[in-house]
Scaffold this active site. Structure first.
Site, PDB file in Angstrom:
ATOM      1  N   ALA A 163       0.828  -1.210   0.000  1.00 19.43           N
ATOM      2  CA  ALA A 163       0.000   0.000   0.000  1.00 19.43           C
ATOM      3  C   ALA A 163       0.860   1.256   0.000  1.00 19.43           C
ATOM      4  O   ALA A 163       0.570   2.232   0.676  1.00 19.43           O
ATOM      5  CB  ALA A 163      -0.930  -0.007   1.210  1.00 19.43           C
ATOM      6  N   CYS A 164       1.917   1.243  -0.773  1.00 16.19           N
ATOM      7  CA  CYS A 164       2.894   2.324  -0.812  1.00 16.19           C
ATOM      8  C   CYS A 164       2.842   3.007  -2.177  1.00 16.19           C
ATOM      9  O   CYS A 164       2.479   2.381  -3.174  1.00 16.19           O
ATOM     10  CB  CYS A 164       4.284   1.719  -0.568  1.00 16.19           C
ATOM     11  SG  CYS A 164       5.666   2.858  -0.695  1.00 16.19           S
ATOM     12  N   GLY A 165       3.230   4.254  -2.228  1.00 17.55           N
ATOM     13  CA  GLY A 165       3.315   4.942  -3.506  1.00 17.55           C
ATOM     14  C   GLY A 165       4.306   4.285  -4.456  1.00 17.55           C
ATOM     15  O   GLY A 165       4.216   4.453  -5.674  1.00 17.55           O
TER      16      GLY A 165
END
Length: 159
Positions: A35-37
């Site tokens: 769930a990271c950029g």
């Protein structure tokens, strides 16, 4: 531990995997999160893995929840996410800590061998990458913003 090949890690199925299994391969070891950029880098990691695996290259991905709680899922859920969204074929390991007193010993070793900006050992964020040569020597550390395709030229030099 004095050598990368002295370590044993746990894969996403809970099985022990001696890094000796990767001897004579060029490795890119990465701490990841779903769930990271930077999560779209999974696609770039898969691309470079497919491009170089026949020449003795491997990607080792270690999910980590230490940065912004961006990897809350279980090992099984992480594998499902990676399969569904990126169809990865490189090796995925169990979720680990990469900093602090509970850090996976492999990451203590990696950060000692290749320090970050201003000599810092601490990993700053998800998708920090460590390039390792065929002899198990840590060659270079890359920041989260360094896309996998940018590392391809360095990989080629080691192959």
């Amino acid at each position: 531990m004095s050598n990368l090949y002295d370590f044993t890690v746990t894969n996403n199925k809970g099985e022990s995997v001696p890094l000796l299994n990767y001897q004579n391969k060029v490795l890119l070891i990465v701490n990841t999160a779903s769930a990271c950029g930077f999560t779209p880098q999974y696609a770039g990691l898969e691309d470079i893995y497919k491009q170089y695996k026949e020449q003795g290259f491997a990607v080792l991905a270690f999910p980590c929840n230490q940065f912004g709680q961006q990897e809350k899922a279980s090992n099984e859920e992480i594998k499902g996410f990676c399969d569904l969204n990126f169809n990865i074929s490189f090796d995925l390991f169990a979720k680990v800590d990469v900093n602090g007193e509970h850090a996976e010993p492999l990451f203590d070793y990696l950060t000692e061998q290749a320090k970050g900006i201003l000599g810092s050992k601490k990993i700053k964020w998800n998708f920090t990458k460590f390039l390792v040569n065929r002899e198990g020597k840590v060659i270079k550390r890359y920041a989260s913003i360094d896309k996998p395709e940018k590392i391809a030229a360095d990989i080629e030099k080691l192959l």
